[in-house]
Design a protein around this motif. Structure first.
Motif, PDB file in Angstrom:
ATOM      1  N   UNK A  24       0.853  -1.187   0.000  1.00 38.90           N
ATOM      2  CA  UNK A  24       0.000   0.000   0.000  1.00 38.90           C
ATOM      3  C   UNK A  24       0.893   1.243   0.000  1.00 38.90           C
ATOM      4  N   UNK A  25       0.455   2.291  -0.680  1.00 40.54           N
ATOM      5  CA  UNK A  25       1.197   3.541  -0.784  1.00 40.54           C
ATOM      6  C   UNK A  25       1.761   3.939   0.582  1.00 40.54           C
ATOM      7  N   UNK A  26       3.049   4.274   0.630  1.00 35.59           N
ATOM      8  CA  UNK A  26       3.731   4.580   1.893  1.00 35.59           C
ATOM      9  C   UNK A  26       3.119   5.784   2.609  1.00 35.59           C
ATOM     10  N   UNK A  27       2.661   6.752   1.829  1.00 37.14           N
ATOM     11  CA  UNK A  27       2.053   7.928   2.460  1.00 37.14           C
ATOM     12  C   UNK A  27       0.784   7.521   3.205  1.00 37.14           C
ATOM     13  N   UNK A  28      -0.034   6.655   2.592  1.00 38.41           N
ATOM     14  CA  UNK A  28      -1.238   6.172   3.275  1.00 38.41           C
ATOM     15  C   UNK A  28      -0.861   5.372   4.521  1.00 38.41           C
ATOM     16  N   UNK A  29       0.215   4.606   4.429  1.00 35.80           N
ATOM     17  CA  UNK A  29       0.663   3.826   5.583  1.00 35.80           C
ATOM     18  C   UNK A  29       1.068   4.754   6.733  1.00 35.80           C
ATOM     19  N   UNK A  30       1.733   5.847   6.413  1.00 39.06           N
ATOM     20  CA  UNK A  30       2.158   6.795   7.445  1.00 39.06           C
ATOM     21  C   UNK A  30       0.951   7.522   8.055  1.00 39.06           C
ATOM     22  N   UNK A  31      -0.025   7.863   7.196  1.00 37.87           N
ATOM     23  CA  UNK A  31      -1.169   8.654   7.647  1.00 37.87           C
ATOM     24  C   UNK A  31      -2.289   7.842   8.299  1.00 37.87           C
ATOM     25  N   UNK A  32      -2.282   6.509   8.133  1.00 39.26           N
ATOM     26  CA  UNK A  32      -3.432   5.722   8.593  1.00 39.26           C
ATOM     27  C   UNK A  32      -3.775   5.895  10.078  1.00 39.26           C
ATOM     28  N   UNK A  33      -2.808   6.163  10.991  1.00 35.84           N
ATOM     29  CA  UNK A  33      -3.218   6.360  12.389  1.00 35.84           C
ATOM     30  C   UNK A  33      -4.139   7.569  12.591  1.00 35.84           C
ATOM     31  N   UNK A  34      -4.172   8.477  11.627  1.00 33.15           N
ATOM     32  CA  UNK A  34      -5.005   9.674  11.751  1.00 33.15           C
ATOM     33  C   UNK A  34      -6.445   9.455  11.299  1.00 33.15           C
ATOM     34  N   UNK A  35      -6.758   8.245  10.834  1.00 37.95           N
ATOM     35  CA  UNK A  35      -8.098   7.984  10.292  1.00 37.95           C
ATOM     36  C   UNK A  35      -9.196   8.247  11.321  1.00 37.95           C
ATOM     37  N   UNK A  36      -8.886   8.070  12.605  1.00 40.89           N
ATOM     38  CA  UNK A  36      -9.903   8.332  13.637  1.00 40.89           C
ATOM     39  C   UNK A  36     -10.309   9.804  13.688  1.00 40.89           C
ATOM     40  N   UNK A  37      -9.431  10.677  13.186  1.00 44.59           N
ATOM     41  CA  UNK A  37      -9.711  12.111  13.212  1.00 44.59           C
ATOM     42  C   UNK A  37     -10.275  12.623  11.890  1.00 44.59           C
ATOM     43  N   UNK A  59     -15.342   1.979   7.303  1.00 41.18           N
ATOM     44  CA  UNK A  59     -14.207   2.580   6.589  1.00 41.18           C
ATOM     45  C   UNK A  59     -13.060   2.848   7.550  1.00 41.18           C
ATOM     46  N   UNK A  60     -13.334   3.432   8.706  1.00 44.30           N
ATOM     47  CA  UNK A  60     -12.280   3.719   9.686  1.00 44.30           C
ATOM     48  C   UNK A  60     -11.565   2.439  10.124  1.00 44.30           C
ATOM     49  N   UNK A  61     -12.357   1.448  10.509  1.00 46.40           N
ATOM     50  CA  UNK A  61     -11.756   0.223  11.049  1.00 46.40           C
ATOM     51  C   UNK A  61     -11.008  -0.580  10.002  1.00 46.40           C
ATOM     52  N   UNK A  62     -11.516  -0.639   8.797  1.00 49.23           N
ATOM     53  CA  UNK A  62     -10.794  -1.369   7.747  1.00 49.23           C
ATOM     54  C   UNK A  62      -9.537  -0.614   7.324  1.00 49.23           C
ATOM     55  N   UNK A  63      -9.582   0.722   7.336  1.00 54.34           N
ATOM     56  CA  UNK A  63      -8.384   1.513   7.012  1.00 54.34           C
ATOM     57  C   UNK A  63      -7.260   1.204   7.991  1.00 54.34           C
TER      58      UNK A  63
END
Length: 194
Positions: free
Chosen positions: A92-105, A134-138
């Motif tokens: 998966x795109x590295x930027x998405x991997x870095x940003x995924x912890x922010x999905x809750x916000x 969407x949040x939980x699967x992300x």
């Protein structure tokens, strides 16, 4: 039996008329979210609710392909077909991997209401998706252990996919992006038939 799964935030209508004309099988929507927080939990639900059995083929795009891989970890399928999807989280795109912890916000309901820039079919699907799913699967994608099965995998991938960049493990490349299942259905179908 063929089982088709959509991407995250989408429905089985991702697989339009060309798909349904060409293939017998079940074009599934995601089950109602019941609090699952892992790819394995969703795969187990899908196996049970959609009656996936040994010898079946599971076809998935994006999250649907990741779930297809996990189903293959649990059931002796005939084959897995990935369309713009990943066999492991590292793809998966590295930027998405870095940003995924922010999905809750992330204001997913607001994003859903503002999704008018997406193609209309995709926009309608996304607008009606469960934000909690969407949040939980992300998040769950990035804790997933990955594909660990001997079930054969056919990978069809867009050369311009920015969400899950093309890999060396691709069997068939299509000149398109992440949504080739919708934008290039005939090319995808031809690759499967070949």
């Amino acid at each position: 039996m063929n089982h088709f799964y959509p991407g995250m935030g989408a429905t089985s209508s991702m697989y339009g008329e060309p798909w349904r004309k060409e293939f017998d099988g079940h074009f599934h929507d995601w089950p109602e979210w019941h609090g699952e927080t892992s790819i394995t939990d969703i795969a187990k639900r899908v196996i049970e609710e959609h009656k996936i059995e040994s010898g079946d083929t599971v076809i998935g795009t994006s999250l649907g392909g990741i779930i297809a891989c996990e189903i293959a970890n649990l059931v002796d399928l005939e084959r897995v077909i990935l369309i713009g999807s990943a066999r492991r989280k590292e793809e998966v795109n590295r930027i998405l991997a870095i940003l995924h912890p922010l999905i809750d916000f992330a204001p997913i309901p607001f994003i859903q209401m503002s999704s008018g820039k997406l193609p209309s079919d995709l926009s309608d699907m996304f607008r009606h998706s469960d934000p909690a799913f969407i949040r939980n699967m992300s998040k769950s994608i990035f804790t997933w252990k990955g594909y660990d099965s001997e079930v054969p995998v056919l990978r069809i991938h867009g050369t311009k996919d920015l969400v899950i960049p093309n890999t060396k493990e691709t069997n068939h490349e299509i000149d398109g992006g992440h949504l080739i299942v919708m934008t290039h259905p005939l090319e995808c179908i031809e690759a499967i038939r070949a």
